[in-house]
Design a protein around this motif. Structure first.
Motif, short mmCIF file in Angstrom:
data_model
loop_
_atom_site.label_atom_id
_atom_site.label_comp_id
_atom_site.label_asym_id
_atom_site.label_seq_id
_atom_site.Cartn_x
_atom_site.Cartn_y
_atom_site.Cartn_z
N TYR A 26 0.84 -1.21 0.07
CA TYR A 26 0.04 0.03 0.17
C TYR A 26 0.89 1.06 0.04
O TYR A 26 1.70 1.42 0.92
N SER A 27 0.54 1.97 -0.88
CA SER A 27 1.52 3.45 -1.11
C SER A 27 1.29 4.32 -0.20
O SER A 27 1.93 5.21 0.18
N LEU A 28 -0.14 4.48 0.17
CA LEU A 28 -0.58 5.51 1.28
C LEU A 28 -0.52 4.97 2.64
O LEU A 28 -1.32 4.47 3.29
N ARG A 29 0.69 5.18 3.44
CA ARG A 29 1.07 5.03 4.65
C ARG A 29 2.10 5.93 5.15
O ARG A 29 2.99 6.43 4.24
N GLY A 30 2.38 5.83 6.38
CA GLY A 30 3.61 6.47 6.74
C GLY A 30 3.18 8.14 6.70
O GLY A 30 2.04 8.79 6.74
N TYR A 31 4.47 8.76 6.18
CA TYR A 31 4.41 10.30 6.33
C TYR A 31 3.46 10.82 5.09
O TYR A 31 3.05 11.73 4.92
N LEU A 32 3.41 9.73 4.06
CA LEU A 32 2.45 10.23 3.06
C LEU A 32 1.18 10.44 3.59
O LEU A 32 0.38 11.17 2.66
N LEU A 33 0.50 9.91 4.61
CA LEU A 33 -0.79 10.37 5.00
C LEU A 33 -0.94 11.94 5.52
O LEU A 33 -2.05 12.19 5.40
N ILE A 34 0.23 12.13 6.02
CA ILE A 34 0.30 13.74 6.35
C ILE A 34 0.12 14.61 5.23
O ILE A 34 -0.80 15.52 5.16
#
Length: 492
Positions: free
Chosen positions: A274-282
């Motif tokens: 899943y690309s959408l995780r970690g700091y990308l959620l910010i």
């Protein structure tokens, strides 16, 4: 003329067009710098002919940058957002390279010392604008020629099941792809057509069909038959000069590109991430917050007008509030403008359909332009929804679909969205939940800010051009729908 030669002509003409437009941008930049005293008046008025060497370097650098960005590979469908991004990147890099090379080649030439900085900026901006317009015109010309049968690829589909019907319907509904679908090969004795397309025979007939019909491409869409049967079909196609494409049998389980990973030096094939995780959620939350806040401010006059019109047209509340399942399958109350009469459930609740008699006249209008979903911006601002994501469903529908749709609950690993990848691809409202789930999972595994921007722009584009028209669905897309006995009213 063969299609290969036609594609070569398209590519060569695009290269020539780009080179001419970059040169035109350079000349226009020279004229603008001569007319506009910014950032300061020109100290030396150098004639345009003195910049001929710089012009050649500029054209070659930008064209080479476009080549390395694969912008001379002409796909069947072109995303305007992707094209804008890659043209912007290629022209920017090409311009920087041109300045560097010119400084090296003409270091002893007085012209490079008098090369205005504003002219570089003008040439850069104008090249981006002209290249985008030129490529749009080139694409429109290719589409017009394809409609007249010039450069269409003659194709047949090999398959017997649902996936073959999905491929057939996608080709029939997408004439811009440039395919001329001649028929289907499936070997089924009962029934002489699939999705309105004639059955031409069995896989054993492929060598003869390739020769007699002059096929350019064969699409194999039979994942239910297994690898051995697919390899056998490929062996028949290899006897002719034809392009072969295979619909993968792992699509319902793997929706992103496979990549190589490792485990302490042992190679692993990563097929799901899943690309959408970690700091990308910010970044996504920041985009949602800013977008929803700006949207509520700019659209508040329209929303106020719609609210007053709803009150004047029919008695009842302005908003329709309904519990939906969001991130991690947690419920939240989604807000929309009411588009139905207050007594819409007088005869019992049911799934909303096109031309639903329970809709008010104003409700029909605002649903057509999707203005009924504007209050969703409140949910986005509060963090309950996102601008882009899987469309949230009601709890009892979720319980129903999780029993029949593979990986349906995986879509709840992301917030529900006002629009999504499935919606901009025509899967909205009363359409296949199974097919929508595949698009939702693909979005989650391939997320990027650029993809979100693309989906938002495509949503606006479809509203403006009224492209959200109901089209007949292929049979496999009609298999999994909300049951008619489900007790709920949905305004999606």
């Amino acid at each position: 003329m063969s299609n290969q030669r036609i594609r070569t002509i398209y590519t060569i003409s695009l290269v020539i067009l780009d080179a001419l437009l970059v040169a035109v941008a350079f000349v226009l930049a020279y004229q603008l710098r001569a007319q506009i005293d910014w950032p300061e008046p020109l100290a030396v008025n150098v004639p345009l002919t003195a910049y001929s060497g710089l012009l050649v370097v500029q054209v070659i650098s930008v064209v080479v940058a476009l080549f390395f960005y694969r912008l001379y590979y002409i796909p069947r469908a072109v995303s305007r957002v992707d094209q804008l991004y890659y043209v912007f990147a290629a022209v920017s890099i090409g311009t920087l390279v041109a300045v560097a090379v010119s400084t090296f080649l003409f270091k002893n030439d007085r012209v490079i010392l008098d090369y205005p900085r504003a002219m570089i900026i003008y040439a850069w901006v104008l090249a981006i604008i002209l290249l985008l317009l030129g490529r749009l015109a080139h694409q429109m010309l290719r589409t017009a020629l394809r409609h007249r049968g010039w450069g269409k690829d003659r194709v047949i589909v090999v398959g017997t099941g649902d996936m073959a019907q999905v491929v057939v319907q996608r080709i029939l509904r997408s004439p811009y792809l440039g395919y001329e679908l001649l028929g289907v090969v499936n070997g089924v004795e009962n029934g002489r057509e699939v999705g309105g397309v004639p059955v031409l025979g069995s896989p054993e007939d492929l060598p003869t069909l390739i020769d007699n019909l002059g096929l350019d491409e064969v699409i194999i869409a039979m994942p239910e038959k297994g690898h051995r049967e697919t390899v056998r079909v490929i062996s028949y196609c290899e006897r002719g000069r034809v392009s072969i494409k295979i619909f993968p049998d792992v699509f319902q389980f793997v929706t992103s590109q496979a990549s190589i990973d490792e485990l302490g030096g042992l190679p692993l094939l990563s097929v799901r991430d899943y690309s959408l995780r970690g700091y990308l959620l910010i970044f996504k939350r920041l985009m949602d917050f800013m977008g929803s806040a700006l949207g509520l401010v700019l659209l508040s006059p329209l929303m106020l007008l719609i609210a007053v019109a709803i009150k004047l047209e029919s008695p009842g509340p302005v908003f329709f509030v309904q519990e939906r399942m969001g991130l991690d399958a947690k419920p939240f109350r989604m807000i929309k403008f009411r588009s139905m009469r207050r007594d819409a459930e007088r005869d019992g609740p049911g799934w909303t359909t096109d031309n639903d008699p329970r809709q008010t006249k104003l409700g029909t209008l605002i649903r057509k332009i999707e203005a009924d979903e504007l209050p969703n911006l409140i949910n986005v601002l509060l963090g309950e929804m996102s601008l882009v994501g899987p469309r949230p469903e009601q709890a009892h529908y979720v319980d129903e679909f999780r029993q029949t749709v593979p990986r349906y609950m995986d879509r709840h690993q992301e917030k529900g969205g006002m629009t999504g990848w499935a919606q901009v691809n025509g899967l909205r409202g009363d359409t296949s939940i199974a097919e929508r789930t595949k698009y939702d999972l693909w979005y989650m595994e391939n997320w990027s800010i650029l993809l979100d921007i693309k989906i938002i722009l495509r949503t606006f584009w479809q509203i403006v051009e009224r492209k959200s028209r109901k089209e007949p669905l292929p049979e496999p897309l009609q298999e999994i729908r909300p049951s008619e006995t489900t007790s709920a009213t949905s305004q999606d």
